[in-house]
Design a protein around this motif. Structure first.
Motif, PDB file in Angstrom:
ATOM      1  N   HIS A   1       0.849  -1.201   0.000  1.00  0.00           N
ATOM      2  CA  HIS A   1       0.000   0.000   0.000  1.00  0.00           C
ATOM      3  C   HIS A   1       0.886   1.253   0.000  1.00  0.00           C
ATOM      4  O   HIS A   1       2.022   1.224   0.486  1.00  0.00           O
TER       5      HIS A   1
ATOM      6  N   ASP B   1      -3.377   1.904  -4.212  1.00  0.00           N
ATOM      7  CA  ASP B   1      -4.439   2.159  -3.238  1.00  0.00           C
ATOM      8  C   ASP B   1      -5.257   0.878  -3.073  1.00  0.00           C
ATOM      9  O   ASP B   1      -4.994  -0.138  -3.741  1.00  0.00           O
ATOM     10  N   SER B   2      -6.264   0.926  -2.206  1.00  0.00           N
ATOM     11  CA  SER B   2      -7.009  -0.304  -1.883  1.00  0.00           C
ATOM     12  C   SER B   2      -7.678  -0.893  -3.122  1.00  0.00           C
ATOM     13  O   SER B   2      -7.720  -2.118  -3.273  1.00  0.00           O
TER      14      SER B   2
ATOM     15  N   MET C   1      -6.766  -5.672   4.101  1.00  0.00           N
ATOM     16  CA  MET C   1      -6.303  -5.745   2.701  1.00  0.00           C
ATOM     17  C   MET C   1      -5.913  -7.179   2.351  1.00  0.00           C
ATOM     18  O   MET C   1      -6.228  -7.676   1.265  1.00  0.00           O
TER      19      MET C   1
ATOM     20  N   TYR D   1     -17.255   0.170   3.014  1.00  0.00           N
ATOM     21  CA  TYR D   1     -15.878   0.564   2.651  1.00  0.00           C
ATOM     22  C   TYR D   1     -14.982  -0.649   2.865  1.00  0.00           C
ATOM     23  O   TYR D   1     -15.148  -1.378   3.854  1.00  0.00           O
TER      24      TYR D   1
ATOM     25  N   GLU E   1     -11.314  10.372   3.648  1.00  0.00           N
ATOM     26  CA  GLU E   1     -11.473  10.004   5.057  1.00  0.00           C
ATOM     27  C   GLU E   1     -11.335  11.225   5.981  1.00  0.00           C
ATOM     28  O   GLU E   1     -11.534  11.111   7.190  1.00  0.00           O
TER      29      GLU E   1
ATOM     30  N   SER F   1      -8.287   9.373  -3.697  1.00  0.00           N
ATOM     31  CA  SER F   1      -7.685   8.221  -3.015  1.00  0.00           C
ATOM     32  C   SER F   1      -6.175   8.413  -3.064  1.00  0.00           C
ATOM     33  O   SER F   1      -5.680   9.344  -3.730  1.00  0.00           O
ATOM     34  N   THR F   2      -5.424   7.515  -2.432  1.00  0.00           N
ATOM     35  CA  THR F   2      -3.965   7.707  -2.426  1.00  0.00           C
ATOM     36  C   THR F   2      -3.395   7.620  -3.850  1.00  0.00           C
ATOM     37  O   THR F   2      -2.607   8.475  -4.253  1.00  0.00           O
TER      38      THR F   2
ATOM     39  N   MET G   1       0.259   0.896   9.613  1.00  0.00           N
ATOM     40  CA  MET G   1       0.859   0.828   8.274  1.00  0.00           C
ATOM     41  C   MET G   1       2.388   0.743   8.327  1.00  0.00           C
ATOM     42  O   MET G   1       3.031   0.569   7.306  1.00  0.00           O
TER      43      MET G   1
END
Ligand code: 13P
Ligand code: SF4
Length: 304
Positions: free
Chosen positions: A24, A40-41, A64, A112, A199, A213-214, A262
């Motif tokens: 990630h 990203d996810s 994940m 989510y 978020e 998103s990232t 993380m």
């Protein structure tokens, strides 16, 4: 890029096990730099679903790796540290969701991906920060329940005609970022654009030049002519942002945008995971099949 001995050892073990390393965007730099895929996810789920590798090593957090196990029951999915959890995922249980659903007959549940497989199993469809609005708009019902992130639900509610009911969960890292911190950072760097993750709280999102998103942030910065950016998400992403855009300048608006979960996995943990086949993430069939329906329904929603 020259690899350190420890990075080379990880790559050797990955080759020996016919394994792929998925990481990630918030992972430590030394892991991001040697991942087969960084994302990203949403992108990580898509990659997990498609990989021909026999073993998937997930450098990320528990939910994940569970998503990979949901999609790839015939593969070995390894999470090098079992204590890599997620505050947000822990804000909801399947029992609590069942109780809420009983109060809302006919209202579909949009979950989510930052949630356990057992919660996904109680859901109609999943979403990520990259596709939440599209997922909600893909449903025929005019009212939906979004869980567990209150902020992602409010962000979505502002971009759909549907009524969005929400759960009182959040990411403690993103939720703690204040509008004041962003304004102070902006005052110090008036030329910088502010990018925010959905978020974050609504009053923080209201200050953003773009909400992504990232991986969406990475793409945005690559194509933007701007030279300075304030990054409203976990600071692990600054590594790849800087690497991909050496001439641009990045600022974090708060020292607290750091998710300890993380950062749990190290290169040593990945070597041990591959050597000792640990920690294997498996799911009971009943949960896996129900959760799979919700994840696959999300993956079927057309992307851009
Ligand atoms: P994305 O990378 O999907 O934007 O998610 C952010 C996050 O908090 C993952 O834990
Ligand atoms: Fe969970 Fe937030 Fe950490 Fe992402 S940043 S893993 S949502 S606690």
């Amino acid at each position: 890029m020259t690899l350190t001995d420890q990075q080379q050892l990880v790559r050797d073990w990955l080759a020996r096990r016919n394994a792929i390393l998925l990481a990630h965007n918030y992972q430590p730099p030394e892991i991001q730099d040697i991942a087969d895929f960084l994302g990203d996810s949403l992108a990580l789920s898509i990659t997990a679903a498609k990989t021909p590798a026999e073993v998937i090593v997930f450098a990320g957090v528990h939910f994940m790796a569970e998503t990979a196990a949901i999609l790839c029951p015939d593969k070995t999915v390894l999470l090098p540290r079992l204590d890599a959890g997620c505050f947000m995922a822990d804000t909801i249980t399947p029992e609590a969701l069942k109780a809420r659903k009983a109060q809302l007959p006919g209202v579909p549940v949009v979950t989510y991906v930052n949630s356990s497989a057992a919660v996904k199993a109680e859901s109609d469809i999943c979403c990520t920060s990259a596709n939440a609005v599209k997922v909600v708009n893909s449903l025929t019902e005019s009212r939906v329940l979004m869980v567990p992130d209150r902020n992602l639900a409010l962000y979505t509610a502002a971009r759909t005609d549907k009524e969005v009911l929400y759960w009182e969960g959040c990411c403690n890292i993103h939720d703690a970022l204040t509008a004041r911190e962003v304004q102070d950072c902006r005052a110090a760097h008036p030329e910088a654009l502010f990018l925010a993750h959905p978020e974050c709280r609504p009053e923080v999102l209201a200050l953003a030049d773009a909400i992504r998103s990232t991986s969406g942030m990475l793409a945005y910065v690559r194509q933007s002519p701007a030279m300075e950016f304030i990054i409203g998400t976990e600071m692990g992403i600054l590594h790849t942002l800087q690497k991909q855009n050496p001439e641009k300048i990045f600022y974090s608006p708060s020292r607290n945008l750091l998710c300890p979960d993380m950062k749990r996995i190290s290169l040593d943990d990945i070597v041990l995971a591959l050597k000792e086949n640990r920690y294997q993430i498996t799911l009971p069939d009943d949960i896996r099949l129900k959760a799979r329906k919700a994840v696959e329904r999300m993956l079927a929603v057309p992307r851009d």
